[in-house]
Design a protein around this motif. Structure first.
Motif, PDB file in Angstrom:
ATOM      1  N   TRP A 233       0.823  -1.217   0.000  1.00 18.09           N
ATOM      2  CA  TRP A 233       0.000   0.000   0.000  1.00 18.09           C
ATOM      3  C   TRP A 233       0.853   1.261   0.000  1.00 18.09           C
ATOM      4  CZ3 TRP A 233       0.033   3.496   4.099  1.00 18.09           C
ATOM      5  CH2 TRP A 233      -0.846   4.572   3.961  1.00 18.09           C
ATOM      6  N   GLU A 237       1.307   4.336  -2.734  1.00 25.16           N
ATOM      7  CA  GLU A 237       1.143   5.769  -2.451  1.00 25.16           C
ATOM      8  C   GLU A 237       2.334   6.575  -2.987  1.00 25.16           C
ATOM      9  OE1 GLU A 237      -1.131   7.788  -0.800  1.00 25.16           O
ATOM     10  OE2 GLU A 237      -2.581   6.142  -0.823  1.00 25.16           O
ATOM     11  N   LEU A 292      -3.301  10.954   2.302  1.00 25.76           N
ATOM     12  CA  LEU A 292      -3.107   9.667   1.644  1.00 25.76           C
ATOM     13  C   LEU A 292      -4.275   9.396   0.704  1.00 25.76           C
ATOM     14  CD1 LEU A 292      -1.930   7.797   4.843  1.00 25.76           C
ATOM     15  CD2 LEU A 292      -0.482   8.657   2.993  1.00 25.76           C
ATOM     16  N   LYS A 293      -4.000   8.922  -0.485  1.00 26.95           N
ATOM     17  CA  LYS A 293      -5.008   8.849  -1.541  1.00 26.95           C
ATOM     18  C   LYS A 293      -5.785   7.538  -1.584  1.00 26.95           C
ATOM     19  CE  LYS A 293      -2.633  12.090  -4.598  1.00 26.95           C
ATOM     20  NZ  LYS A 293      -2.055  12.311  -5.939  1.00 26.95           N
ATOM     21  N   THR A 294      -5.217   6.464  -1.077  1.00 23.52           N
ATOM     22  CA  THR A 294      -5.872   5.162  -1.193  1.00 23.52           C
ATOM     23  C   THR A 294      -6.032   4.515   0.179  1.00 23.52           C
ATOM     24  OG1 THR A 294      -3.756   4.032  -1.541  1.00 23.52           O
ATOM     25  CG2 THR A 294      -4.917   4.794  -3.502  1.00 23.52           C
TER      26      THR A 294
END
Length: 324
Positions: A233, A237, A292-294
């Motif tokens: 993950w 990012e 944070l995008k995800t």
């Protein structure tokens, strides 16, 4: 050990060989007394002393060791100037012998507790991010079954799956997707695991209003091992931000090691938000305001297929569902 134990005329395999008897053959020939002899040999370093501890004659102990080596198809001990000494294969077998003895002790304790009405035993595995959720459910279980004996193991999903496969835990809270054979498990999704970036409270960016991931590109990072969901993950990012994935990382799954390192340096780390909030409230670390995008993959209840769960394990799963 007498010379016949190491004679070249037997058919036991050497260190470099690969053919072993089947599991069925090993199980049908091994006895608990032989397993106990193994650990006695390791502890005493002498066939004579091990035989005394086991209340056996030395010839009987020699015969039992012969039978065990024949059943496994390997040589477990060699003579040395210091006495009897385990081979590399022998040390592996001794390690499992101790596990077998531990399991038998746990079996007796659990049966005794059930007979005396003091409840059963439940062994649970959990990933770090699910720990607060799991401990709340355990508190509720103890309210309902105050006499239950509980064992909790906290580690990565991959290592918890190994414990599940070995029958050392009844169920785990984590992810079955990390397995090369996820079809071997039942998986029931529970909840997401929000992540964050953390630092020590004295980090130069600890009091910043906003931190961009680019500002941390040159930092030293503490991360989970490669191929673990948290590692995959954060690397994703970095790629989304066009930032090179850090190469100078320390890999650990231990919250204690992570927090200790953060307190002693300007390193940064990835941590589940629930865990980070707990330590931040104790002023043991700071949560950096990084956008944070995800999101990381959800975690859930993982059990081994074709395994019958105890009533206690089923009760705990129901509590997990209710508080989700």
């Amino acid at each position: 050990m007498s010379n016949e134990l190491n004679s070249s005329g037997d058919n036991r395999l050497g260190e470099g060989a690969s053919e072993l008897p089947s599991v069925g053959s090993i199980v049908s020939r091994l006895r608990f007394r032989q397993v106990a002899l193994l650990t006695a040999l390791d502890e005493q370093g002498s066939l004579h002393k091990a035989a005394e501890v086991m209340h056996m004659t030395q010839p009987a102990a020699t015969k039992a060791l012969h039978e065990m080596e024949d059943a496994l198809g390997v040589t477990l001990f060699d003579r040395s100037p210091r006495g009897i000494e385990a081979t590399e294969l022998g040390r592996c077998v001794i390690r499992y012998a101790r596990l077998i003895q531990s399991d038998v002790a746990n079996l007796r304790d659990e049966l005794q507790n059930m007979i005396s009405g003091r409840g059963g035993r439940l062994a649970i595995g959990t990933i770090m991010g699910a720990a607060p959720f799991v401990t709340r459910a355990l508190s509720r279980l103890r309210e309902i079954q105050p006499e239950v004996s509980i064992e909790i193991s906290e580690d990565t999903s991959a290592r918890q799956l190994l414990l599940l496969d070995q029958g050392r835990i009844d169920l785990m809270i984590g992810r079955s997707s990390v397995s090369s054979q996820p079809n071997l498990y039942h998986y029931e999704m529970l909840r997401g695991e929000p992540m964050c970036i953390v630092s020590g409270i004295d980090h130069p960016l600890a009091t910043a209003q906003k931190v961009r991931l680019q500002e941390l590109a040159e930092a030293s990072w503490i991360l989970y091992s490669s191929n673990m969901p948290m590692r995959i993950w954060i690397e994703h990012e970095f790629k989304l931000e066009g930032v090179k994935v850090p190469g100078n990382v320390i890999e650990t799954a231990s919250p204690f090691v992570t927090i200790t390192l953060l307190a002693q340096s300007n390193m940064v780390a990835v941590m589940p938000l629930d865990i980070a909030h707990f330590f931040a409230a104790k002023q043991m670390l700071g949560i950096l305001p990084v956008n944070l995008k995800t999101r990381i993959e959800h975690y859930g209840i993982v059990t081994r297929k074709n395994t019958t769960l105890s009533s206690l394990a089923k009760m705990f799963i129901q509590i997990l569902r209710q508080q989700n």
